[in-house]
Motif scaffolding. Structure first.
Motif, PDB file in Angstrom:
ATOM      1  N   LEU A   1     -16.254   4.936 -23.678  1.00 28.22           N
ATOM      2  CA  LEU A   1     -15.294   6.033 -23.594  1.00 28.22           C
ATOM      3  C   LEU A   1     -14.307   5.854 -22.438  1.00 28.22           C
ATOM      4  N   GLN A   2     -14.437   4.736 -21.732  1.00 30.71           N
ATOM      5  CA  GLN A   2     -13.574   4.443 -20.581  1.00 30.71           C
ATOM      6  C   GLN A   2     -13.846   5.363 -19.393  1.00 30.71           C
ATOM      7  N   TYR A   3     -15.057   5.946 -19.331  1.00 33.50           N
ATOM      8  CA  TYR A   3     -15.469   6.718 -18.154  1.00 33.50           C
ATOM      9  C   TYR A   3     -16.191   5.738 -17.217  1.00 33.50           C
ATOM     10  N   ARG A   4     -15.434   4.896 -16.557  1.00 34.41           N
ATOM     11  CA  ARG A   4     -16.054   3.758 -15.872  1.00 34.41           C
ATOM     12  C   ARG A   4     -16.883   4.165 -14.664  1.00 34.41           C
ATOM     13  N   GLN A   5     -16.397   5.102 -13.879  1.00 33.75           N
ATOM     14  CA  GLN A   5     -17.166   5.520 -12.717  1.00 33.75           C
ATOM     15  C   GLN A   5     -18.456   6.198 -13.141  1.00 33.75           C
ATOM     16  N   GLU A   6     -18.375   7.039 -14.170  1.00 39.14           N
ATOM     17  CA  GLU A   6     -19.577   7.695 -14.681  1.00 39.14           C
ATOM     18  C   GLU A   6     -20.566   6.666 -15.223  1.00 39.14           C
ATOM     19  N   ALA A   7     -20.059   5.609 -15.848  1.00 34.18           N
ATOM     20  CA  ALA A   7     -20.935   4.562 -16.368  1.00 34.18           C
ATOM     21  C   ALA A   7     -21.715   3.895 -15.236  1.00 34.18           C
ATOM     22  N   ILE A   8     -21.013   3.567 -14.151  1.00 33.31           N
ATOM     23  CA  ILE A   8     -21.686   2.950 -13.004  1.00 33.31           C
ATOM     24  C   ILE A   8     -22.724   3.912 -12.415  1.00 33.31           C
ATOM     25  N   GLU A   9     -22.382   5.180 -12.308  1.00 32.71           N
ATOM     26  CA  GLU A   9     -23.314   6.160 -11.752  1.00 32.71           C
ATOM     27  C   GLU A   9     -24.578   6.269 -12.604  1.00 32.71           C
ATOM     28  N   ASP A  10     -24.409   6.209 -13.929  1.00 34.74           N
ATOM     29  CA  ASP A  10     -25.580   6.277 -14.796  1.00 34.74           C
ATOM     30  C   ASP A  10     -26.454   5.032 -14.639  1.00 34.74           C
ATOM     31  N   LEU A  11     -25.838   3.870 -14.526  1.00 40.14           N
ATOM     32  CA  LEU A  11     -26.637   2.661 -14.303  1.00 40.14           C
ATOM     33  C   LEU A  11     -27.308   2.686 -12.940  1.00 40.14           C
ATOM     34  N   ASN A  12     -26.643   3.250 -11.937  1.00 36.36           N
ATOM     35  CA  ASN A  12     -27.290   3.428 -10.629  1.00 36.36           C
ATOM     36  C   ASN A  12     -28.543   4.285 -10.771  1.00 36.36           C
ATOM     37  N   ALA A  13     -28.426   5.362 -11.532  1.00 32.77           N
ATOM     38  CA  ALA A  13     -29.576   6.248 -11.732  1.00 32.77           C
ATOM     39  C   ALA A  13     -30.693   5.535 -12.472  1.00 32.77           C
ATOM     40  N   ALA A  14     -30.334   4.733 -13.487  1.00 37.18           N
ATOM     41  CA  ALA A  14     -31.342   3.989 -14.237  1.00 37.18           C
ATOM     42  C   ALA A  14     -32.094   3.021 -13.336  1.00 37.18           C
ATOM     43  N   ILE A  15     -31.359   2.310 -12.482  1.00 42.61           N
ATOM     44  CA  ILE A  15     -31.986   1.329 -11.597  1.00 42.61           C
ATOM     45  C   ILE A  15     -32.821   2.022 -10.524  1.00 42.61           C
ATOM     46  N   GLU A  16     -32.378   3.168 -10.064  1.00 46.75           N
ATOM     47  CA  GLU A  16     -33.174   3.909  -9.081  1.00 46.75           C
ATOM     48  C   GLU A  16     -34.513   4.339  -9.667  1.00 46.75           C
ATOM     49  N   LEU A  17     -34.493   4.761 -10.941  1.00 48.12           N
ATOM     50  CA  LEU A  17     -35.732   5.181 -11.596  1.00 48.12           C
ATOM     51  C   LEU A  17     -36.621   4.001 -11.964  1.00 48.12           C
ATOM     52  N   TYR A  18     -36.001   2.871 -12.315  1.00 45.61           N
ATOM     53  CA  TYR A  18     -36.763   1.728 -12.815  1.00 45.61           C
ATOM     54  C   TYR A  18     -36.140   0.448 -12.243  1.00 45.61           C
ATOM     55  N   PRO A  19     -36.429   0.153 -10.978  1.00 47.55           N
ATOM     56  CA  PRO A  19     -35.708  -0.922 -10.276  1.00 47.55           C
ATOM     57  C   PRO A  19     -36.151  -2.332 -10.636  1.00 47.55           C
ATOM     58  N   THR A  20     -37.118  -2.503 -11.526  1.00 46.93           N
ATOM     59  CA  THR A  20     -37.588  -3.840 -11.880  1.00 46.93           C
ATOM     60  C   THR A  20     -37.139  -4.275 -13.266  1.00 46.93           C
ATOM     61  N   CYS A  21     -36.176  -3.576 -13.858  1.00 47.83           N
ATOM     62  CA  CYS A  21     -35.688  -3.940 -15.185  1.00 47.83           C
ATOM     63  C   CYS A  21     -34.420  -4.789 -15.053  1.00 47.83           C
ATOM     64  N   ALA A  22     -34.530  -6.059 -15.403  1.00 47.16           N
ATOM     65  CA  ALA A  22     -33.390  -6.969 -15.287  1.00 47.16           C
ATOM     66  C   ALA A  22     -32.228  -6.537 -16.174  1.00 47.16           C
ATOM     67  N   ARG A  23     -32.540  -5.965 -17.320  1.00 44.12           N
ATOM     68  CA  ARG A  23     -31.489  -5.577 -18.265  1.00 44.12           C
ATOM     69  C   ARG A  23     -30.524  -4.570 -17.660  1.00 44.12           C
ATOM     70  N   PHE A  24     -31.024  -3.647 -16.848  1.00 45.67           N
ATOM     71  CA  PHE A  24     -30.139  -2.652 -16.236  1.00 45.67           C
ATOM     72  C   PHE A  24     -29.178  -3.316 -15.251  1.00 45.67           C
ATOM     73  N   PHE A  25     -29.665  -4.306 -14.493  1.00 45.08           N
ATOM     74  CA  PHE A  25     -28.782  -5.044 -13.589  1.00 45.08           C
ATOM     75  C   PHE A  25     -27.716  -5.798 -14.371  1.00 45.08           C
ATOM     76  N   SER A  26     -28.109  -6.345 -15.526  1.00 44.10           N
ATOM     77  CA  SER A  26     -27.124  -7.091 -16.320  1.00 44.10           C
ATOM     78  C   SER A  26     -26.020  -6.166 -16.817  1.00 44.10           C
TER      79      SER A  26
END
Length: 304
Positions: free
Chosen positions: A215-240
């Motif tokens: 949807l081109q909400y780029r900052q929101e996209a990064i924030e959601d991935l930050n939240a995902a990694i904070e909850l589950y920091p050992t998932c390589a897919r989220f970093f990718s």
């Protein structure tokens, strides 16, 4: 009786895994006997389930039970047998036979809303895993309308339903569905807390991050991935995913860090490798290799 493979076919394994994630099973559940033959990862004990199939087919009067004019002398018992056998067909790699049993069940009058809801849920999963998304969408809606909240896992349901919406390009609807779970306007006491189901919530944040990117909400996209990694920091897919988002925004240093971590666990992913090469060219210098976190790569999305 038809013969079935001794090992779980890929489609059957995906269906089994999804239903394991979605269904709230207990000893008297209509599908408890079926899923006693299925592992949490979707692997099916084919020999054992085939024996159950033979018993259910005998009770149904196989093959006469495939007729849409089937007479139900013991309606509730026969409906349950049709549901069990239909699901078993799906788990043994026979999707068309599964649909035949399940549609027969839906087309007969007098079926309870609970059995109809379970039937729609199974059909929705089958259509989704076969990428028949237009067929899947109304089935997901009907399953939720007919099932009580305690009958299915709401987090898993949301992930699969949103997946179908995304595939059909209903991006704003998918965003709204995910937001109702992740950041509800009014807290829902029926939902587990994020710390209780961290991995499942992380998957939903990553999914919404992907939608935000589309949807081109780029900052929101990064924030959601930050939240995902904070909850589950050992998932390589989220970093990718976050690394690719950073690269799209030309945040080269951040992209380098995330993609390097991801490639440590996913070295054979060509898209990541190509993007990482571009990032290295953009940075134009030798960089110190960061220390990778301990992480594991997931073959499937997990909601448990």
């Amino acid at each position: 009786m038809p013969t079935f493979p001794s090992s779980t076919p890929p489609l059957a394994s995906e269906v089994g895994y999804a239903l394991r994630q979605l269904l709230t099973l207990y000893p008297t559940h209509p599908l408890a006997e079926v899923f006693s033959c299925v592992s949490d990862e979707g692997t099916v004990e084919c020999t054992q389930l085939s024996r159950h199939m033979a018993t259910w087919s005998t009770q149904l009067g196989y093959p006469r039970s495939h007729s849409h004019t089937l007479f139900f002398p013991k309606k509730e018992h026969t409906q349950r047998l049709l549901l069990q056998r239909g699901v078993a067909y799906a788990l043994l790699g026979a999707p068309e036979q599964a649909r035949q049993d399940l549609h027969t069940l839906l087309q007969r009058g007098g079926t309870t809303r609970r059995l109809e809801g379970l039937t729609c849920l199974v059909l929705a999963v089958l259509a989704t895993e076969q990428e028949r998304y237009p067929d899947a969408l109304p089935l997901w809606k009907q399953a939720r309308a007919w099932l009580q909240p305690q009958e299915y896992d709401c987090l898993a349901y949301t992930w699969y339903y949103a997946k179908v919406l995304i595939q059909l390009k209903h991006l704003r609807k998918a965003h709204n569905v995910l937001t109702k779970i992740l950041t509800p306007a009014v807290p829902d006491p029926r939902l587990p807390r994020q710390e209780e189901r961290a991995e499942a919530y992380a998957e939903l944040y990553a999914q919404r991050g992907g939608v935000c990117s589309l949807l081109q909400y780029r900052q929101e996209a990064i924030e959601d991935l930050n939240a995902a990694i904070e909850l589950y920091p050992t998932c390589a897919r989220f970093f990718s995913i976050r690394g690719l988002l950073h690269a799209k925004d030309q945040h080269w240093q951040a992209a380098y860090q995330d993609l390097w971590h991801a490639l440590h666990e996913m070295p054979e992913d060509p898209a990541l490798a190509d993007c990482f090469f571009v990032v290295m060219q953009r940075l134009g210098t030798q960089l110190t290799v960061p220390t990778p976190p301990t992480m594991r790569t997931k073959g499937r999305t997990t909601h448990a």
